[in-house]
Motif scaffolding. Structure first.
Motif, PDB file in Angstrom:
ATOM      1  N   SER A 194       0.994   3.025  -2.651  1.00 31.41           N
ATOM      2  CA  SER A 194       1.395   1.917  -3.517  1.00 31.41           C
ATOM      3  C   SER A 194       0.584   1.915  -4.808  1.00 31.41           C
ATOM      4  CB  SER A 194       1.199   0.581  -2.789  1.00 31.41           C
ATOM      5  OG  SER A 194       2.040   0.500  -1.683  1.00 31.41           O
ATOM      6  N   LEU A 195      -0.703   2.192  -4.707  1.00 29.70           N
ATOM      7  CA  LEU A 195      -1.550   2.240  -5.900  1.00 29.70           C
ATOM      8  C   LEU A 195      -1.107   3.361  -6.836  1.00 29.70           C
ATOM      9  CD1 LEU A 195      -4.037   1.217  -7.439  1.00 29.70           C
ATOM     10  CD2 LEU A 195      -5.375   2.877  -6.150  1.00 29.70           C
ATOM     11  N   VAL A 196      -0.815   4.528  -6.283  1.00 32.20           N
ATOM     12  CA  VAL A 196      -0.362   5.656  -7.108  1.00 32.20           C
ATOM     13  C   VAL A 196       0.963   5.301  -7.771  1.00 32.20           C
ATOM     14  CG1 VAL A 196       0.482   8.044  -7.009  1.00 32.20           C
ATOM     15  CG2 VAL A 196      -1.625   7.414  -5.828  1.00 32.20           C
ATOM     16  N   PHE A 197       1.878   4.672  -7.019  1.00 31.22           N
ATOM     17  CA  PHE A 197       3.167   4.270  -7.584  1.00 31.22           C
ATOM     18  C   PHE A 197       2.968   3.295  -8.743  1.00 31.22           C
ATOM     19  CE2 PHE A 197       6.361   0.908  -7.700  1.00 31.22           C
ATOM     20  CZ  PHE A 197       7.440   1.646  -8.163  1.00 31.22           C
ATOM     21  N   LEU A 198       2.110   2.305  -8.566  1.00 33.46           N
ATOM     22  CA  LEU A 198       1.872   1.328  -9.627  1.00 33.46           C
ATOM     23  C   LEU A 198       1.230   1.975 -10.847  1.00 33.46           C
ATOM     24  CD1 LEU A 198       0.708  -1.751  -7.550  1.00 33.46           C
ATOM     25  CD2 LEU A 198       2.880  -1.449  -8.739  1.00 33.46           C
TER      26      LEU A 198
ATOM     27  N   VAL B 106       1.294  -5.718 -18.324  1.00 37.41           N
ATOM     28  CA  VAL B 106       1.804  -5.014 -17.147  1.00 37.41           C
ATOM     29  C   VAL B 106       0.775  -5.064 -16.026  1.00 37.41           C
ATOM     30  CG1 VAL B 106       2.460  -2.744 -16.252  1.00 37.41           C
ATOM     31  CG2 VAL B 106       3.383  -3.549 -18.417  1.00 37.41           C
ATOM     32  N   ARG B 107      -0.494  -4.863 -16.355  1.00 35.06           N
ATOM     33  CA  ARG B 107      -1.556  -4.905 -15.333  1.00 35.06           C
ATOM     34  C   ARG B 107      -1.669  -6.300 -14.726  1.00 35.06           C
ATOM     35  NH1 ARG B 107      -3.608  -1.032 -12.662  1.00 35.06           N
ATOM     36  NH2 ARG B 107      -3.700   0.114 -14.579  1.00 35.06           N
ATOM     37  N   SER B 108      -1.631  -7.332 -15.564  1.00 33.46           N
ATOM     38  CA  SER B 108      -1.715  -8.709 -15.064  1.00 33.46           C
ATOM     39  C   SER B 108      -0.524  -9.045 -14.178  1.00 33.46           C
ATOM     40  CB  SER B 108      -1.784  -9.700 -16.222  1.00 33.46           C
ATOM     41  OG  SER B 108      -2.930  -9.478 -16.986  1.00 33.46           O
ATOM     42  N   LEU B 109       0.662  -8.615 -14.582  1.00 35.29           N
ATOM     43  CA  LEU B 109       1.857  -8.868 -13.788  1.00 35.29           C
ATOM     44  C   LEU B 109       1.767  -8.149 -12.449  1.00 35.29           C
ATOM     45  CD1 LEU B 109       4.683 -10.156 -13.682  1.00 35.29           C
ATOM     46  CD2 LEU B 109       5.555  -8.055 -14.702  1.00 35.29           C
ATOM     47  N   THR B 110       1.270  -6.911 -12.449  1.00 34.35           N
ATOM     48  CA  THR B 110       1.122  -6.152 -11.218  1.00 34.35           C
ATOM     49  C   THR B 110       0.142  -6.832 -10.272  1.00 34.35           C
ATOM     50  OG1 THR B 110       1.586  -4.108 -12.403  1.00 34.35           O
ATOM     51  CG2 THR B 110       0.488  -3.898 -10.273  1.00 34.35           C
ATOM     52  N   VAL B 111      -1.000  -7.253 -10.783  1.00 30.92           N
ATOM     53  CA  VAL B 111      -2.007  -7.932  -9.954  1.00 30.92           C
ATOM     54  C   VAL B 111      -1.454  -9.252  -9.422  1.00 30.92           C
ATOM     55  CG1 VAL B 111      -4.262  -9.073 -10.017  1.00 30.92           C
ATOM     56  CG2 VAL B 111      -3.980  -6.819 -11.041  1.00 30.92           C
ATOM     57  N   TYR B 112      -0.753  -9.995 -10.270  1.00 30.27           N
ATOM     58  CA  TYR B 112      -0.162 -11.274  -9.844  1.00 30.27           C
ATOM     59  C   TYR B 112       0.848 -11.059  -8.715  1.00 30.27           C
ATOM     60  CZ  TYR B 112       2.622 -15.515  -9.900  1.00 30.27           C
ATOM     61  OH  TYR B 112       3.309 -16.640  -9.526  1.00 30.27           O
ATOM     62  N   LEU B 113       1.748 -10.087  -8.886  1.00 34.72           N
ATOM     63  CA  LEU B 113       2.749  -9.820  -7.851  1.00 34.72           C
ATOM     64  C   LEU B 113       2.090  -9.360  -6.557  1.00 34.72           C
ATOM     65  CD1 LEU B 113       5.552  -8.053  -9.920  1.00 34.72           C
ATOM     66  CD2 LEU B 113       5.566 -10.383  -9.013  1.00 34.72           C
ATOM     67  N   PHE B 114       1.019  -8.587  -6.678  1.00 32.33           N
ATOM     68  CA  PHE B 114       0.297  -8.135  -5.485  1.00 32.33           C
ATOM     69  C   PHE B 114      -0.379  -9.309  -4.792  1.00 32.33           C
ATOM     70  CE2 PHE B 114      -3.472  -6.414  -3.359  1.00 32.33           C
ATOM     71  CZ  PHE B 114      -2.850  -5.502  -2.522  1.00 32.33           C
TER      72      PHE B 114
ATOM     73  N   MET C 292       0.387 -12.490  -4.893  1.00 35.54           N
ATOM     74  CA  MET C 292       1.369 -13.431  -4.358  1.00 35.54           C
ATOM     75  C   MET C 292       2.202 -12.815  -3.231  1.00 35.54           C
ATOM     76  SD  MET C 292       0.615 -16.081  -6.023  1.00 35.54           S
ATOM     77  CE  MET C 292       1.915 -17.176  -5.536  1.00 35.54           C
ATOM     78  N   LYS C 293       1.934 -11.556  -2.904  1.00 36.59           N
ATOM     79  CA  LYS C 293       2.658 -10.816  -1.875  1.00 36.59           C
ATOM     80  C   LYS C 293       4.163 -10.789  -2.160  1.00 36.59           C
ATOM     81  CE  LYS C 293      -0.666 -11.614   1.841  1.00 36.59           C
ATOM     82  NZ  LYS C 293      -1.821 -11.616   1.146  1.00 36.59           N
ATOM     83  N   THR C 294       4.497 -10.785  -3.449  1.00 35.15           N
ATOM     84  CA  THR C 294       5.899 -10.770  -3.862  1.00 35.15           C
ATOM     85  C   THR C 294       6.567  -9.464  -3.470  1.00 35.15           C
ATOM     86  OG1 THR C 294       5.355 -12.199  -5.705  1.00 35.15           O
ATOM     87  CG2 THR C 294       7.430 -11.024  -5.841  1.00 35.15           C
ATOM     88  N   MET C 295       5.855  -8.369  -3.607  1.00 37.19           N
ATOM     89  CA  MET C 295       6.455  -7.079  -3.289  1.00 37.19           C
ATOM     90  C   MET C 295       6.767  -6.966  -1.799  1.00 37.19           C
ATOM     91  SD  MET C 295       6.811  -5.850  -6.206  1.00 37.19           S
ATOM     92  CE  MET C 295       7.327  -4.184  -5.945  1.00 37.19           C
ATOM     93  N   LYS C 296       6.034  -7.685  -0.978  1.00 33.85           N
ATOM     94  CA  LYS C 296       6.313  -7.677   0.456  1.00 33.85           C
ATOM     95  C   LYS C 296       7.577  -8.478   0.750  1.00 33.85           C
ATOM     96  CE  LYS C 296       3.990  -8.319   4.852  1.00 33.85           C
ATOM     97  NZ  LYS C 296       2.746  -8.718   5.501  1.00 33.85           N
ATOM     98  N   GLU C 297       7.758  -9.590   0.025  1.00 29.54           N
ATOM     99  CA  GLU C 297       8.941 -10.423   0.225  1.00 29.54           C
ATOM    100  C   GLU C 297      10.176  -9.811  -0.430  1.00 29.54           C
ATOM    101  OE1 GLU C 297       8.361 -14.436  -0.972  1.00 29.54           O
ATOM    102  OE2 GLU C 297       6.463 -14.616   0.087  1.00 29.54           O
ATOM    103  N   LEU C 298       9.996  -9.198  -1.572  1.00 27.19           N
ATOM    104  CA  LEU C 298      11.121  -8.602  -2.301  1.00 27.19           C
ATOM    105  C   LEU C 298      11.056  -7.085  -2.140  1.00 27.19           C
ATOM    106  CD1 LEU C 298      10.920 -10.766  -5.531  1.00 27.19           C
ATOM    107  CD2 LEU C 298      12.387 -11.107  -3.549  1.00 27.19           C
ATOM    108  N   LYS C 299      11.397  -6.617  -0.962  1.00 32.66           N
ATOM    109  CA  LYS C 299      11.162  -5.213  -0.640  1.00 32.66           C
ATOM    110  C   LYS C 299      12.047  -4.238  -1.397  1.00 32.66           C
ATOM    111  CE  LYS C 299      13.799  -5.583   3.655  1.00 32.66           C
ATOM    112  NZ  LYS C 299      13.713  -5.418   5.089  1.00 32.66           N
ATOM    113  N   TYR C 300      13.154  -4.689  -1.967  1.00 31.06           N
ATOM    114  CA  TYR C 300      14.021  -3.786  -2.724  1.00 31.06           C
ATOM    115  C   TYR C 300      13.734  -3.818  -4.226  1.00 31.06           C
ATOM    116  CZ  TYR C 300      16.515  -3.449   1.642  1.00 31.06           C
ATOM    117  OH  TYR C 300      16.825  -3.234   2.948  1.00 31.06           O
ATOM    118  N   LEU C 301      12.846  -4.679  -4.657  1.00 34.04           N
ATOM    119  CA  LEU C 301      12.530  -4.790  -6.074  1.00 34.04           C
ATOM    120  C   LEU C 301      11.863  -3.513  -6.593  1.00 34.04           C
ATOM    121  CD1 LEU C 301      12.718  -6.745  -8.429  1.00 34.04           C
ATOM    122  CD2 LEU C 301      10.447  -7.563  -7.842  1.00 34.04           C
TER     123      LEU C 301
END
Length: 125
Positions: free
Chosen positions: A11-15, A51-59, A61-70
């Motif tokens: 996940s880190l490499v992808f981000l 982009v970095r702030s948005l990535t950290v925020y989504l991480f 808030m566990k948004t990527m776990k809830e929105l698995k197809y995003l």
């Protein structure tokens, strides 16, 4: 536990790749607007911080776990942008609104699909 460590590294490499792709896009756009180095540096800095702030925020808030197809839809959006750039390289201009609209639509549909699947999974549980 070993698989979760690999998943976190993946996940880190992808981000980081996603962050780099936004940075490359910003460089191209910056040179199209101005040749002033300070304006380019400021724009890239602001873009990278956003982009970095948005990535950290989504991480956080566990948004990527809830929105698995995003995540997948974001990658397909980037694939669409690559094809749009290839079309323009061969003289087929699609227009900025069409290119951005299709990319945003792909990401929106991925988020919507994630919500619908999540709601079905919660209802079944």
């Amino acid at each position: 536990a070993a698989n979760s460590g690999r998943l976190m590294i993946g996940s880190l490499v992808f981000l980081e790749i996603l962050d780099a792709s936004f940075s490359f896009d910003g460089v191209i756009a910056a040179f199209a607007v101005t040749n002033n180095f300070l304006v380019i540096a400021a724009g890239l800095g602001i873009g990278a911080m956003f982009v970095r702030s948005l990535t950290v925020y989504l991480f956080d808030m566990k948004t990527m776990k809830e929105l698995k197809y995003l995540e997948h839809s974001a990658m397909w959006g980037i694939v669409w942008l690559v094809f749009a750039m290839m079309f323009s390289a061969y003289g087929h201009e699609l227009g900025e609104i069409v290119v951005a609209g299709v990319a945003a639509g792909i990401i929106f549909l991925g988020g919507l699909h994630s919500y619908l699947v999540r709601d079905k999974e919660e209802a079944a549980a």
